[in-house]
Design an enzyme around this catalytic site. Structure first.
Site, PDB file in Angstrom:
ATOM      1  N   ASN A  10      72.621  70.965  77.214  1.00  0.00           N
ATOM      2  CA  ASN A  10      72.945  69.770  76.436  1.00  0.00           C
ATOM      3  C   ASN A  10      71.773  69.539  75.489  1.00  0.00           C
ATOM      4  O   ASN A  10      70.724  69.061  75.911  1.00  0.00           O
ATOM      5  CB  ASN A  10      73.147  68.560  77.366  1.00  0.00           C
ATOM      6  CG  ASN A  10      73.362  67.284  76.584  1.00  0.00           C
ATOM      7  OD1 ASN A  10      73.579  67.313  75.374  1.00  0.00           O
ATOM      8  ND2 ASN A  10      73.311  66.146  77.271  1.00  0.00           N
ATOM      9  N   LYS A  12      71.467  67.435  73.208  1.00  0.00           N
ATOM     10  CA  LYS A  12      71.290  66.033  72.795  1.00  0.00           C
ATOM     11  C   LYS A  12      71.109  65.990  71.277  1.00  0.00           C
ATOM     12  O   LYS A  12      71.751  66.774  70.579  1.00  0.00           O
ATOM     13  CB  LYS A  12      70.145  65.395  73.591  1.00  0.00           C
ATOM     14  CG  LYS A  12      70.387  65.565  75.106  1.00  0.00           C
ATOM     15  CD  LYS A  12      69.506  64.752  75.988  1.00  0.00           C
ATOM     16  CE  LYS A  12      69.887  65.015  77.452  1.00  0.00           C
ATOM     17  NZ  LYS A  12      69.124  64.246  78.417  1.00  0.00           N
ATOM     18  N   HIS A  95      78.111  60.901  79.461  1.00  0.00           N
ATOM     19  CA  HIS A  95      76.694  61.107  79.775  1.00  0.00           C
ATOM     20  C   HIS A  95      76.024  59.754  79.934  1.00  0.00           C
ATOM     21  O   HIS A  95      76.360  58.796  79.241  1.00  0.00           O
ATOM     22  CB  HIS A  95      76.028  61.922  78.648  1.00  0.00           C
ATOM     23  CG  HIS A  95      74.657  62.380  79.027  1.00  0.00           C
ATOM     24  ND1 HIS A  95      73.564  61.551  78.970  1.00  0.00           N
ATOM     25  CD2 HIS A  95      74.209  63.567  79.493  1.00  0.00           C
ATOM     26  CE1 HIS A  95      72.494  62.224  79.385  1.00  0.00           C
ATOM     27  NE2 HIS A  95      72.848  63.448  79.708  1.00  0.00           N
ATOM     28  N   GLU A  97      73.346  58.636  78.915  1.00  0.00           N
ATOM     29  CA  GLU A  97      72.766  58.085  77.674  1.00  0.00           C
ATOM     30  C   GLU A  97      73.853  57.406  76.845  1.00  0.00           C
ATOM     31  O   GLU A  97      73.591  56.394  76.196  1.00  0.00           O
ATOM     32  CB  GLU A  97      72.062  59.208  76.890  1.00  0.00           C
ATOM     33  CG  GLU A  97      70.750  59.603  77.571  1.00  0.00           C
ATOM     34  CD  GLU A  97      70.326  61.039  77.359  1.00  0.00           C
ATOM     35  OE1 GLU A  97      70.870  61.716  76.464  1.00  0.00           O
ATOM     36  OE2 GLU A  97      69.432  61.494  78.112  1.00  0.00           O
ATOM     37  N   GLU A 167      74.323  63.684  87.720  1.00  0.00           N
ATOM     38  CA  GLU A 167      72.996  63.493  87.143  1.00  0.00           C
ATOM     39  C   GLU A 167      72.428  62.150  87.586  1.00  0.00           C
ATOM     40  O   GLU A 167      72.799  61.104  87.034  1.00  0.00           O
ATOM     41  CB  GLU A 167      73.082  63.495  85.615  1.00  0.00           C
ATOM     42  CG  GLU A 167      73.626  64.778  85.044  1.00  0.00           C
ATOM     43  CD  GLU A 167      73.129  65.014  83.623  1.00  0.00           C
ATOM     44  OE1 GLU A 167      72.718  66.137  83.348  1.00  0.00           O
ATOM     45  OE2 GLU A 167      73.135  64.070  82.807  1.00  0.00           O
ATOM     46  N   GLY A 173      65.081  63.867  82.221  1.00  0.00           N
ATOM     47  CA  GLY A 173      63.963  63.918  81.289  1.00  0.00           C
ATOM     48  C   GLY A 173      62.665  63.362  81.853  1.00  0.00           C
ATOM     49  O   GLY A 173      61.703  63.132  81.123  1.00  0.00           O
ATOM     50  N   SER A 213      66.161  67.241  85.011  1.00  0.00           N
ATOM     51  CA  SER A 213      64.911  67.997  85.110  1.00  0.00           C
ATOM     52  C   SER A 213      65.089  69.374  85.758  1.00  0.00           C
ATOM     53  O   SER A 213      64.233  69.837  86.522  1.00  0.00           O
ATOM     54  CB  SER A 213      63.836  67.178  85.840  1.00  0.00           C
ATOM     55  OG  SER A 213      63.549  65.993  85.112  1.00  0.00           O
ATOM     56  N   GLY A 234      69.075  69.537  79.878  1.00  0.00           N
ATOM     57  CA  GLY A 234      68.646  68.992  78.595  1.00  0.00           C
ATOM     58  C   GLY A 234      67.443  69.758  78.059  1.00  0.00           C
ATOM     59  O   GLY A 234      67.577  70.833  77.471  1.00  0.00           O
TER      60      GLY A 234
HETATM   61  O1  G3H Z   1      72.468  66.429  80.084  1.00  0.00           O
HETATM   62  C1  G3H Z   1      71.395  66.763  80.582  1.00  0.00           C
HETATM   63  C2  G3H Z   1      70.617  65.827  81.353  1.00  0.00           C
HETATM   64  O2  G3H Z   1      70.567  64.579  80.762  1.00  0.00           O
HETATM   65  C3  G3H Z   1      69.333  66.343  81.892  1.00  0.00           C
HETATM   66  O3  G3H Z   1      68.304  66.314  80.937  1.00  0.00           O
HETATM   67  P1  G3H Z   1      66.903  66.996  81.330  1.00  0.00           P
HETATM   68  O4  G3H Z   1      67.247  68.385  81.793  1.00  0.00           O
HETATM   69  O5  G3H Z   1      66.105  66.961  80.068  1.00  0.00           O
HETATM   70  O6  G3H Z   1      66.319  66.185  82.445  1.00  0.00           O
END
Ligand code: G3H
Length: 251
Positions: A10, A12, A95, A97, A167, A173, A213, A234
């Protein structure tokens, strides 16, 4: 049940169309591992370039959102009709977010899942608890409510195709990942919710990813768990070498 593992990057709000095409140039061949499905979910503006770049590979392309209507006076929105027209295969829905910053609710998630199926897109539906909900012992209840909304009104044949991404919001993140055992337990619970809504055969076909993460250093730990069928990643999906290592780690 042998479920094909799925790694979805992803991105983002990162990468231009040119950067997306260059990324595929770096990963093609290497992030194509037999027995693992590899999906890149990019910003809308990079999707046409990405669809073009993955031609002739096994890499799949996903969007990160869609509107639940097919067309209409919804300034700034993109529909399933448009994504299907581009040749997109997957779409992330709900998601955290989007739930936190763009007023996404269980109701809009449900409508978007139906919109995805209307236009032959596979939804990757995100569920997961906030830190305060985890601390209050509400993790399973939150995931149950979100999962029931996402699968509401689907035919069993559609439900079986949904990809769920568990998640925990506090792990996104932050570098603080859930332990593989904890994630496995919650994911097993999410599967039991799907079983209660449909039947065991359907629930066993649904692929459920962990997200939060995930890195090349911990992907194998998650993949060693029986209920975890891949990862929604992400930050660690943005660099070609890291993405390749994630896909290899899912084998
Ligand atoms: O969509 C992915 C998630 O929000 C995980 O993000 P991350 O791998 O940066 O923690």
């Amino acid at each position: 049940m042998n479920r094909t593992p799925i790694i979805a990057g992803n991105w983002k709000m990162f990468k231009t169309a040119k950067e997306a095409a260059a990324f595929v140039g770096e990963v093609k061949g290497k992030a194509e591992v037999e027995g693992v499905q590899s999906v890149i979910c990019a910003p809308f503006t990079a999707l046409p370039a990405l669809v073009e770049a993955v031609k002739g590979t096994t890499l799949k392309v996903g969007a990160q959102n869609l509107h639940f209507e097919d067309n209409g006076a919804y300034t700034g929105e993109i529909s399933g009709v448009m994504l299907n027209d581009l040749g997109v295969d997957f779409v992330i829905i709900g998601h955290s977010e989007r739930r936190a910053y763009f007023a996404e609710t269980d109701e809009t998630v449900s409508k978007k899942v139906h919109a995805a199926f209307r236009h032959h897109l596979i939804p990757i539906v995100c569920v997961g608890e906030k830190l305060e909900e985890r601390e209050a012992g509400q993790t399973k209840e939150v995931c149950r409510v979100q999962t029931e909304a996402a699968f509401d009104g689907l035919a069993a044949t559609e439900a079986a195709q949904v990809v769920v991404a568990y998640e925990p919001i506090w792990a996104i993140g932050t570098g603080k990942s859930s332990t593989a055992e904890d994630a496995n337990e919650v994911i097993g619970y999410i599967r039991s919710v799907i079983r209660d809504m449909f039947d065991d055969n359907t629930a066993q076909q649904v692929r459920i990813q962990y997200g939060g993460s995930v890195k090349p250093a911990n992907i194998r730990e998650y993949m060693s768990q029986p209920e975890i069928d891949g990862a929604l990643v992400g930050g660690a999906s943005l660099e070609p070498a890291s993405y390749i290592a994630l896909v290899e780690g899912a084998k």
